[in-house]
Design a protein around this motif. Structure first.
Motif, short mmCIF file in Angstrom:
data_model
loop_
_atom_site.label_atom_id
_atom_site.label_comp_id
_atom_site.label_asym_id
_atom_site.label_seq_id
_atom_site.Cartn_x
_atom_site.Cartn_y
_atom_site.Cartn_z
N SER A 190 -15.04 -4.70 -7.25
CA SER A 190 -15.74 -4.01 -6.17
C SER A 190 -14.70 -3.33 -5.28
CB SER A 190 -16.59 -5.00 -5.35
OG SER A 190 -15.77 -5.96 -4.72
N TRP A 191 -15.15 -2.29 -4.56
CA TRP A 191 -14.27 -1.46 -3.77
C TRP A 191 -14.85 -1.24 -2.38
CZ3 TRP A 191 -9.58 -0.31 -5.69
CH2 TRP A 191 -9.40 -0.48 -7.07
N LYS A 192 -13.97 -1.15 -1.39
CA LYS A 192 -14.38 -0.87 -0.02
C LYS A 192 -13.50 0.25 0.52
CE LYS A 192 -14.51 -2.90 4.58
NZ LYS A 192 -14.08 -4.01 5.40
N ARG A 193 -14.13 1.25 1.14
CA ARG A 193 -13.35 2.33 1.75
C ARG A 193 -12.66 1.78 2.99
NH1 ARG A 193 -12.71 7.11 0.39
NH2 ARG A 193 -14.61 7.18 -0.84
N ILE A 194 -11.34 1.96 3.06
CA ILE A 194 -10.59 1.42 4.19
C ILE A 194 -10.01 2.51 5.09
CG2 ILE A 194 -10.08 -0.80 3.14
CD1 ILE A 194 -7.29 0.34 2.40
N ALA A 195 -9.94 3.74 4.60
CA ALA A 195 -9.40 4.82 5.43
C ALA A 195 -9.73 6.17 4.79
CB ALA A 195 -7.89 4.70 5.59
N SER A 196 -9.87 7.16 5.63
CA SER A 196 -10.06 8.53 5.16
C SER A 196 -8.70 9.17 4.98
CB SER A 196 -10.86 9.34 6.16
OG SER A 196 -12.14 8.83 6.30
N LEU A 197 -8.63 10.19 4.14
CA LEU A 197 -7.41 10.98 4.07
C LEU A 197 -7.32 11.81 5.34
CD1 LEU A 197 -7.33 12.30 0.40
CD2 LEU A 197 -5.84 10.61 1.43
N PRO A 198 -6.12 12.00 5.86
CA PRO A 198 -5.97 12.82 7.07
C PRO A 198 -6.19 14.30 6.73
CG PRO A 198 -3.84 12.20 6.20
CD PRO A 198 -4.87 11.48 5.37
N PRO A 199 -6.50 15.10 7.73
CA PRO A 199 -6.60 16.54 7.47
C PRO A 199 -5.21 17.09 7.16
CG PRO A 199 -6.76 16.08 9.81
CD PRO A 199 -6.73 14.76 9.12
N PHE A 200 -5.15 17.95 6.19
CA PHE A 200 -3.87 18.52 5.79
C PHE A 200 -3.89 20.03 5.98
CE2 PHE A 200 -3.88 14.59 3.34
CZ PHE A 200 -2.58 14.16 3.50
N ALA A 201 -2.77 20.54 6.43
CA ALA A 201 -2.61 21.99 6.55
C ALA A 201 -2.20 22.55 5.20
CB ALA A 201 -1.54 22.30 7.59
N GLY A 202 -2.28 23.84 5.06
CA GLY A 202 -1.75 24.49 3.87
C GLY A 202 -2.80 24.90 2.86
#
Length: 165
Positions: A109-121
């Motif tokens: 089983s999996w749990k979301r622990i963090a979002s990816l940060p916004p990236f420039a470029g």
């Protein structure tokens, strides 16, 4: 065949992920034989404590015999980066296009622990493993993400702050 991912066990034993499954060579890549119908999406097979782990469309797959046989080790997930390991093989982290997921039961089983940060470029991954590198320090409870052309982000789990370096 076109390889999508790779695993190296020793100077002679290699495995490669393809659209049709896993191929294995025991003669340094001169000949290849299909050993599994699983579809690796993680760019590299990862060796950890006597077992090789590979992120596949079907979930985490494992081999204990240098890729001769593979076994599904949990639920399917739509991730493309990882696995990264904590204190043991039951504690692992992967990433998908939205962020980081953690399992404490070996990938069942999996749990979301963090979002990816916004990236420039503007480089947006279209394929698993593309344009993004992740790291995890389970002792300090830190996640890292670095995308081509952007800063490296560090996220302290359990904290509300996200910093870039």
């Amino acid at each position: 065949p076109e390889f999508t991912s790779l695993g190296i066990f020793d100077a002679h034993t290699l495995v490669a992920g393809t659209e049709t499954g896993i191929l294995r060579s025991t003669d340094a890549g001169r000949t290849w034989a299909k050993t599994s119908p699983f579809h690796p999406v993680g760019r590299l097979a990862v060796y950890f404590k006597s077992t090789t782990y590979w992120l596949a469309k079907e979930g985490i797959i494992t081999s204990q015999d240098k890729g001769a046989t593979w076994h599904q080790n949990g639920a399917a997930l739509d991730a493309g980066w990882g696995p990264l390991f904590g204190k043991d093989s039951r504690h692992l982290v992967v990433a998908d296009f939205q962020g980081f997921l953690q399992s404490t039961d070996g990938g069942r089983s999996w749990k979301r622990i963090a979002s990816l940060p916004p990236f420039a470029g503007g480089l947006i991954p279209k394929l698993p493993g593309q344009f993004l590198s992740i790291a995890w320090d389970p002792n300090a409870n830190l996640l890292y993400a670095s995308r081509m052309g952007s800063a490296t982000y560090r996220l302290q789990l359990g904290a509300n702050s996200q910093t870039s370096h």
